[in-house]
Design an enzyme around this catalytic site. Structure first.
Site, mmCIF file in Angstrom:
data_model
loop_
_atom_site.group_PDB
_atom_site.id
_atom_site.type_symbol
_atom_site.label_atom_id
_atom_site.label_comp_id
_atom_site.label_asym_id
_atom_site.label_seq_id
_atom_site.Cartn_x
_atom_site.Cartn_y
_atom_site.Cartn_z
ATOM 1 N N CYS A 1 14.714 -19.356 18.344
ATOM 2 C CA CYS A 1 14.305 -19.139 19.731
ATOM 3 C C CYS A 1 15.450 -19.554 20.639
ATOM 4 O O CYS A 1 16.061 -20.598 20.436
ATOM 5 C CB CYS A 1 13.068 -19.982 20.037
ATOM 6 S SG CYS A 1 12.488 -19.808 21.726
ATOM 7 N N LEU A 2 15.721 -18.735 21.662
ATOM 8 C CA LEU A 2 16.820 -19.044 22.588
ATOM 9 C C LEU A 2 16.555 -20.350 23.340
ATOM 10 O O LEU A 2 17.491 -20.981 23.819
ATOM 11 C CB LEU A 2 17.015 -17.893 23.584
ATOM 12 C CG LEU A 2 17.517 -16.582 22.950
ATOM 13 C CD1 LEU A 2 17.525 -15.461 23.977
ATOM 14 C CD2 LEU A 2 18.902 -16.765 22.339
ATOM 15 N N GLN B 1 11.103 -18.204 29.979
ATOM 16 C CA GLN B 1 12.364 -18.749 29.459
ATOM 17 C C GLN B 1 13.491 -18.697 30.495
ATOM 18 O O GLN B 1 14.524 -19.340 30.319
ATOM 19 C CB GLN B 1 12.783 -18.012 28.179
ATOM 20 C CG GLN B 1 11.839 -18.284 27.004
ATOM 21 C CD GLN B 1 12.287 -17.535 25.763
ATOM 22 O OE1 GLN B 1 11.926 -16.382 25.575
ATOM 23 N NE2 GLN B 1 13.074 -18.183 24.928
ATOM 24 N N GLY C 1 14.397 -11.082 21.726
ATOM 25 C CA GLY C 1 13.224 -11.105 22.593
ATOM 26 C C GLY C 1 13.359 -12.220 23.609
ATOM 27 O O GLY C 1 14.023 -13.223 23.353
ATOM 28 N N HIS D 1 5.565 -14.116 18.666
ATOM 29 C CA HIS D 1 6.400 -15.235 19.128
ATOM 30 C C HIS D 1 6.499 -15.213 20.659
ATOM 31 O O HIS D 1 6.345 -16.248 21.318
ATOM 32 C CB HIS D 1 7.788 -15.096 18.478
ATOM 33 C CG HIS D 1 8.822 -16.073 18.949
ATOM 34 N ND1 HIS D 1 9.449 -16.958 18.097
ATOM 35 C CD2 HIS D 1 9.375 -16.288 20.170
ATOM 36 C CE1 HIS D 1 10.327 -17.684 18.788
ATOM 37 N NE2 HIS D 1 10.309 -17.295 20.045
ATOM 38 N N GLU D 2 6.724 -14.024 21.219
ATOM 39 C CA GLU D 2 6.924 -13.921 22.675
ATOM 40 C C GLU D 2 5.619 -14.131 23.449
ATOM 41 O O GLU D 2 5.619 -14.771 24.503
ATOM 42 C CB GLU D 2 7.539 -12.566 23.040
ATOM 43 C CG GLU D 2 8.902 -12.277 22.426
ATOM 44 C CD GLU D 2 9.941 -13.360 22.670
ATOM 45 O OE1 GLU D 2 9.853 -14.053 23.698
ATOM 46 O OE2 GLU D 2 10.830 -13.521 21.816
ATOM 47 N N HIS E 1 4.962 -17.646 23.970
ATOM 48 C CA HIS E 1 5.694 -18.222 25.111
ATOM 49 C C HIS E 1 4.868 -18.130 26.390
ATOM 50 O O HIS E 1 4.878 -19.044 27.218
ATOM 51 C CB HIS E 1 7.015 -17.473 25.356
ATOM 52 C CG HIS E 1 8.174 -17.968 24.543
ATOM 53 N ND1 HIS E 1 8.651 -19.248 24.630
ATOM 54 C CD2 HIS E 1 8.962 -17.345 23.627
ATOM 55 C CE1 HIS E 1 9.689 -19.394 23.810
ATOM 56 N NE2 HIS E 1 9.893 -18.258 23.175
HETATM 57 NI NI NI Z 1 11.391 -17.809 21.756
#
Ligand code: NI
Length: 172
Positions: free
Chosen positions: A96-97, A53, A48, A138-139, A142
């Site tokens: 998480c990236l 991001q 995701g 989670h997204e 963000h």
């Molecule tokens: Ni993330």
């Protein structure tokens, strides 16, 4: 399609903490952004990615839960909202990236009812559970400037950020 650099907590925390703005129109420009985001996510690799991001403060998310097993199942979410969340929660080990190499358990609702616009701007309402429910929560976090480490204790969060910073120094 273009790969875009993914922002991480060691250098770009202020941007990642921004609240993203709703999208007024799903047009070709936005679809190009979503295409770039998916390519960037696949290359990372991740399941995701939120627009913030890659430094774009718009309420846009891409996702693919297939994780390379079987055909790709890209999903696109514009202006996603959680209309309802179950009281029942489940712990899931998240990563998480934007917080590389850090994994920890977060409690999320097991099931949510979602509303969003798809790749073509069509309104969709659907229920999500399992990994889908965890990932979309989670997204959407963000989009509100919330990272999964913000759900951990302050001690764990500080430790995670300093670990990412140390790792970044080693690579550099
Ligand atoms: Ni993330």
């Amino acid at each position: 399609m273009t790969l875009r650099p993914i922002l991480t907590v060691d250098g770009d925390l202020a941007t990642l903490k921004r609240k993203s703005a709703p999208v007024a129109e799903v047009n070709d420009g936005l679809r190009a952004l979503m295409d770039d985001m998916l390519e960037t996510m696949y290359a990372a690799p991740g399941i995701g990615l939120a627009a913030i991001q890659v430094g774009v403060p718009k309420r846009v998310i891409v996702m693919d839960l297939a994780r390379g097993e079987g055909p790709p199942q890209p999903r696109h979410f514009v202006n996603p909202e959680i209309l309802w969340a179950s009281e029942e929660t489940v712990p899931y080990e998240e990563g998480c990236l934007s917080v590389p190499e850090i994994f920890d358990e977060v409690e999320r609702a097991t099931k949510v009812l979602l509303r969003y616009l798809d790749y073509y701007g069509e309104a969709v309402e659907e229920e999500a559970d399992g990994l889908y429910a965890v990932c979309i929560q989670h997204e959407i976090d963000h989009l509100d400037g919330i990272l999964f480490i913000d759900h951990l204790s302050r001690l764990k969060r500080d430790r995670a950020v300093s670990k990412v910073k140390k790792a970044a120094r080693v690579v550099a």
